[in-house]
Design a protein around this motif. Structure first.
Motif, PDB file in Angstrom:
ATOM      1  N   PRO A 106       0.825  -1.216   0.000  1.00  0.00           N
ATOM      2  CA  PRO A 106       0.000   0.000   0.000  1.00  0.00           C
ATOM      3  C   PRO A 106       0.854   1.258   0.000  1.00  0.00           C
ATOM      4  O   PRO A 106       1.818   1.373   0.756  1.00  0.00           O
ATOM      5  N   VAL A 107       0.491   2.200  -0.861  1.00  0.00           N
ATOM      6  CA  VAL A 107       1.194   3.478  -0.989  1.00  0.00           C
ATOM      7  C   VAL A 107       0.159   4.596  -0.989  1.00  0.00           C
ATOM      8  O   VAL A 107      -0.817   4.546  -1.745  1.00  0.00           O
ATOM      9  N   VAL A 108       0.349   5.599  -0.140  1.00  0.00           N
ATOM     10  CA  VAL A 108      -0.454   6.823  -0.211  1.00  0.00           C
ATOM     11  C   VAL A 108       0.407   7.880  -0.882  1.00  0.00           C
ATOM     12  O   VAL A 108       1.454   8.258  -0.359  1.00  0.00           O
ATOM     13  N   HIS A 109      -0.013   8.333  -2.051  1.00  0.00           N
ATOM     14  CA  HIS A 109       0.723   9.383  -2.761  1.00  0.00           C
ATOM     15  C   HIS A 109      -0.233  10.538  -2.999  1.00  0.00           C
ATOM     16  O   HIS A 109      -1.309  10.362  -3.584  1.00  0.00           O
ATOM     17  N   ALA A 110       0.139  11.708  -2.540  1.00  0.00           N
ATOM     18  CA  ALA A 110      -0.702  12.888  -2.711  1.00  0.00           C
ATOM     19  C   ALA A 110       0.163  14.082  -3.055  1.00  0.00           C
ATOM     20  O   ALA A 110       1.295  14.194  -2.583  1.00  0.00           O
ATOM     21  N   ALA A 111      -0.374  14.956  -3.872  1.00  0.00           N
ATOM     22  CA  ALA A 111       0.336  16.194  -4.196  1.00  0.00           C
ATOM     23  C   ALA A 111       0.372  17.124  -2.996  1.00  0.00           C
ATOM     24  O   ALA A 111       1.270  17.957  -2.873  1.00  0.00           O
ATOM     25  N   ASN A 112      -0.609  16.972  -2.118  1.00  0.00           N
ATOM     26  CA  ASN A 112      -0.697  17.846  -0.948  1.00  0.00           C
ATOM     27  C   ASN A 112      -1.447  17.088   0.146  1.00  0.00           C
ATOM     28  O   ASN A 112      -2.519  16.541  -0.106  1.00  0.00           O
ATOM     29  N   PHE A 113      -0.897  17.058   1.339  1.00  0.00           N
ATOM     30  CA  PHE A 113      -1.500  16.295   2.428  1.00  0.00           C
ATOM     31  C   PHE A 113      -2.351  17.154   3.360  1.00  0.00           C
ATOM     32  O   PHE A 113      -2.904  16.647   4.329  1.00  0.00           O
ATOM     33  N   ALA A 114      -2.469  18.459   3.095  1.00  0.00           N
ATOM     34  CA  ALA A 114      -3.307  19.316   3.922  1.00  0.00           C
ATOM     35  C   ALA A 114      -4.779  18.961   3.683  1.00  0.00           C
ATOM     36  O   ALA A 114      -5.230  18.933   2.539  1.00  0.00           O
ATOM     37  N   PRO A 115      -5.539  18.691   4.734  1.00  0.00           N
ATOM     38  CA  PRO A 115      -6.950  18.332   4.530  1.00  0.00           C
ATOM     39  C   PRO A 115      -7.729  19.375   3.740  1.00  0.00           C
ATOM     40  O   PRO A 115      -8.548  19.034   2.882  1.00  0.00           O
ATOM     41  N   GLY A 116      -7.476  20.671   3.998  1.00  0.00           N
ATOM     42  CA  GLY A 116      -8.211  21.711   3.290  1.00  0.00           C
ATOM     43  C   GLY A 116      -8.001  21.687   1.796  1.00  0.00           C
ATOM     44  O   GLY A 116      -8.938  21.903   1.020  1.00  0.00           O
TER      45      GLY A 116
END
Length: 257
Positions: A106-116
């Protein structure tokens, strides 16, 4: 839970170390970027290399650099250690390699981890679905600190992909208009425009604008502290434990899809 941090001496690495400890997890150690002169936080364990970090950790968080994304994803797959990846500016080939590794771990890849920011991305897709491209031009303006090396930012591109998805297409198919200069001709209908500003020490500002002949709609997100990214990444690390192999996003972590 033992969490390791790649690049622990950097600005994000230090914040991640603080948030890992604040969450009550065990900080299994960190690595230093080759050639880095930054001093690691005092009293924290430093692993000799990334392989040792993955071996010592239940999960690794990586906010280092796009060049490290693929080797770290491959290490994650070989060691069956979940990965939270926050590096931006990945090429299409690098993104494919990360996706291939995610078939095994499993990999979580996000451009931005800020919830907003992720809430804005969800809203961008819904607005784009409701506002036809023939009448509403989509423009994205972003500003970051002067040291940022990639443009448009990963978050800006994520906004563009969200707009394209809402319109039933892809960013590549819709077309990007970036860095306009000189006699560029009229704006293409349906394309998505980008403008990147760099200066000072701006953490991150992103504005999505839908412009029609009769009205403009603008959504802006401003980050004032990188800690919001660290908080989101640690939240993702806690969420991903026990998940099946796959490529996840912060949308999954927040339960938005």
């Amino acid at each position: 839970m033992r969490i390791g941090i790649a690049g622990i001496a950097g600005r994000m690495g230090r914040l991640l170390a603080e948030e890992v400890q604040a969450a009550g997890a065990i900080l299994s150690g960190g690595t230093l970027r080759p050639g880095s002169r930054a001093e690691p936080p005092a009293g924290l364990p430093i692993q000799p290399d990334a392989a040792a970090l993955f071996a010592a950790s239940d999960i690794v968080i990586d906010f280092t650099h796009a060049e490290e994304a693929v080797p770290h994803a491959e290490l994650a797959a070989r060691s069956a250690t979940p990965l939270v990846l926050g590096s931006s500016g990945l090429s299409a080939a690098q993104e494919r390699a990360v996706a291939e590794a995610a078939q095994l771990v499993p990999v979580v890849h996000a451009a931005n981890f800020a919830p907003g920011v992720n809430l804005v991305l969800a809203l961008a897709e819904k607005l784009a679905a409701a506002l036809p491209a023939e009448a509403y031009d989509a423009e994205i303006v972003e500003m970051h600190h002067r040291q940022k090396v990639d443009a448009p930012s990963g978050t800006a591109l994520a906004m563009g992909r969200a707009v394209a998805a809402g319109r039933g297409t892809t960013l590549e198919a819709a077309g990007m208009e970036s860095g306009r200069d000189g006699h560029t001709g009229a704006r293409r209908t349906g394309s998505i425009g980008f403008a990147a500003l760099r200066g000072g020490q701006v953490v991150g500002e992103h504005t999505l604008l839908f412009a029609a002949a009769t009205e403009h709609i603008a959504i802006t997100h401003r980050s004032f502290d990188r800690r919001s990214y660290a908080v989101g990444a640690v939240r993702a690390a806690q969420w991903i434990i026990g998940r099946r192999p796959g490529l996840y996003s912060m949308m999954d972590v927040l339960g938005m899809r």
